[in-house]
Design a protein around this motif. Structure first.
Motif, short mmCIF file in Angstrom:
data_model
loop_
_atom_site.label_atom_id
_atom_site.label_comp_id
_atom_site.label_asym_id
_atom_site.label_seq_id
_atom_site.Cartn_x
_atom_site.Cartn_y
_atom_site.Cartn_z
N ALA A 148 -6.45 -12.06 -1.27
CA ALA A 148 -5.75 -11.79 -0.02
C ALA A 148 -4.45 -11.04 -0.28
CB ALA A 148 -5.48 -13.09 0.73
N VAL A 149 -3.69 -11.46 -1.31
CA VAL A 149 -2.43 -10.80 -1.64
C VAL A 149 -2.67 -9.37 -2.10
CG1 VAL A 149 -0.45 -10.81 -3.20
CG2 VAL A 149 -1.21 -12.94 -2.15
N GLU A 150 -3.69 -9.17 -2.90
CA GLU A 150 -4.01 -7.82 -3.36
C GLU A 150 -4.34 -6.90 -2.18
OE1 GLU A 150 -7.12 -8.65 -6.11
OE2 GLU A 150 -5.76 -9.00 -7.81
N LEU A 151 -5.00 -7.44 -1.18
CA LEU A 151 -5.30 -6.66 0.01
C LEU A 151 -4.03 -6.32 0.79
CD1 LEU A 151 -8.54 -8.47 1.24
CD2 LEU A 151 -8.38 -6.17 0.28
N LEU A 152 -3.09 -7.28 0.84
CA LEU A 152 -1.80 -7.01 1.49
C LEU A 152 -1.04 -5.90 0.77
CD1 LEU A 152 -0.47 -10.60 2.35
CD2 LEU A 152 -1.12 -8.82 3.97
N VAL A 153 -1.09 -5.93 -0.56
CA VAL A 153 -0.42 -4.90 -1.36
C VAL A 153 -1.04 -3.53 -1.08
CG1 VAL A 153 0.01 -4.05 -3.69
CG2 VAL A 153 0.33 -6.47 -3.17
N GLN A 154 -2.35 -3.49 -0.99
CA GLN A 154 -3.02 -2.22 -0.69
C GLN A 154 -2.65 -1.72 0.70
OE1 GLN A 154 -7.26 -1.92 -1.68
NE2 GLN A 154 -7.04 -3.72 -2.97
N ALA A 155 -2.54 -2.64 1.66
CA ALA A 155 -2.15 -2.23 3.01
C ALA A 155 -0.72 -1.69 3.02
CB ALA A 155 -2.26 -3.42 3.96
N ALA A 156 0.16 -2.29 2.21
CA ALA A 156 1.56 -1.86 2.17
C ALA A 156 1.70 -0.43 1.65
CB ALA A 156 2.38 -2.80 1.29
N ARG A 157 0.76 0.00 0.82
CA ARG A 157 0.82 1.37 0.30
C ARG A 157 0.72 2.41 1.41
NH1 ARG A 157 -3.64 0.37 -4.40
NH2 ARG A 157 -2.38 -0.98 -5.76
N ALA A 158 0.23 1.99 2.56
CA ALA A 158 0.05 2.93 3.67
C ALA A 158 1.38 3.39 4.24
CB ALA A 158 -0.79 2.29 4.78
N TRP A 159 2.45 2.58 4.08
CA TRP A 159 3.73 3.00 4.69
C TRP A 159 4.87 3.12 3.69
CZ3 TRP A 159 1.37 -1.63 6.29
CH2 TRP A 159 1.96 -2.81 5.83
N TYR A 160 4.65 2.87 2.40
CA TYR A 160 5.66 3.16 1.39
C TYR A 160 5.23 4.42 0.65
CZ TYR A 160 7.88 -1.32 2.18
OH TYR A 160 8.53 -2.38 2.76
N PHE A 161 6.12 5.40 0.60
CA PHE A 161 5.74 6.68 0.03
C PHE A 161 6.93 7.36 -0.60
CE2 PHE A 161 6.77 7.03 4.51
CZ PHE A 161 7.75 8.02 4.53
N GLU A 162 6.67 8.31 -1.47
CA GLU A 162 7.72 9.13 -2.08
C GLU A 162 7.97 10.35 -1.20
OE1 GLU A 162 9.46 8.34 -4.75
OE2 GLU A 162 8.31 6.51 -5.14
N GLY A 163 9.16 10.92 -1.31
CA GLY A 163 9.47 12.13 -0.55
C GLY A 163 9.66 11.80 0.92
N ASN A 164 9.07 12.62 1.79
CA ASN A 164 9.22 12.38 3.23
C ASN A 164 7.92 12.67 3.96
OD1 ASN A 164 9.24 15.21 4.48
ND2 ASN A 164 10.78 15.42 2.86
N GLN A 165 7.84 12.11 5.15
CA GLN A 165 6.72 12.38 6.06
C GLN A 165 7.30 12.76 7.40
OE1 GLN A 165 3.49 9.60 6.31
NE2 GLN A 165 3.48 9.16 4.12
#
Length: 211
Positions: free
Chosen positions: A7-24
């Motif tokens: 479950a935690v690993e899935l949360l970490v994968q979901a978090a990658r959707a809004w943490y990013f390098e540079g800008n959007q």
């Protein structure tokens, strides 16, 4: 434990959707975080100092973020009604449009919304319990929803059809709170188990609106 780890690993994968390098869309991740928070914060928490605490930044860094958002016409400063020496940050219509159309978390919200109202509420409640445990363990203070705060007191009728018009009071700021404002984030939040509950009423309203 294997289930918890999965479950935690899935949360970490979901978090990658809004943490990013540079800008959007012209904003860095902390600028998105600031704009997102200010778009949902109550009137007591839309200040530079509250923003700095929420995003874990110095006052100088938070000030620079505010300036960047102002330069893009996403924010404006207005004098505080309570303290004329202070300012309150307001998200503009252009800022709200940017959040609606380009916020990096939007596609995650759409995926969660697709689960349906009942499952969304179960997910929300489970995540709330996890964050409460983490906050207590690490003695952290985060912004949370006004309706769960020990300082919120109900002043008006509490049952029946009059429930929607019930009045509330923030005992910390000694100020009236509308039902709509109980859904907003506050950085002066303190959790309690003793305050009269209004979550069930709000959740029933959400279910009814989905019907």
């Amino acid at each position: 434990m294997p289930l918890a780890r999965e479950a935690v690993e899935l949360l970490v994968q979901a978090a990658r959707a809004w943490y990013f390098e540079g800008n959007q869309h012209g904003l860095r991740d902390r600028e998105w975080m600031a704009l997102r928070f200010l778009g949902r914060a109550n009137r007591f928490s839309r200040t530079p100092s509250a923003l700095a605490g929420l995003i874990g930044a110095t006052r100088a860094t938070a000030s620079q973020i505010v300036k960047t958002l102002e330069s893009k016409s996403f924010l404006v400063r207005k004098p505080s009604h309570e303290d004329k020496r202070s300012v309150v940050l307001h998200v503009t219509a252009q800022g709200e449009k940017c959040l609606s159309q380009h916020d990096p978390i939007n596609h995650v919200m759409n995926a969660v919304a697709a689960l349906g109202t009942e499952e969304c509420m179960r997910l929300r409640d489970s995540l709330t319990k996890i964050l409460n445990h983490l906050d207590a363990t690490h003695q952290r203070l985060n912004a949370s929803i006004c309706r769960d705060c020990m300082f919120l007191a109900e002043r008006g009728p509490a049952t029946g059809k009059t429930r929607a018009s019930a009045e509330f009071m923030c005992r910390l700021y000694r100020a009236p709170i509308s039902l709509e404002e109980t859904e907003l984030l506050c950085t002066s939040f303190e959790r309690t188990r003793d305050r009269p509950k209004i979550e069930e009423h709000l959740d029933r309203a959400r279910v009814a609106s989905q019907g």
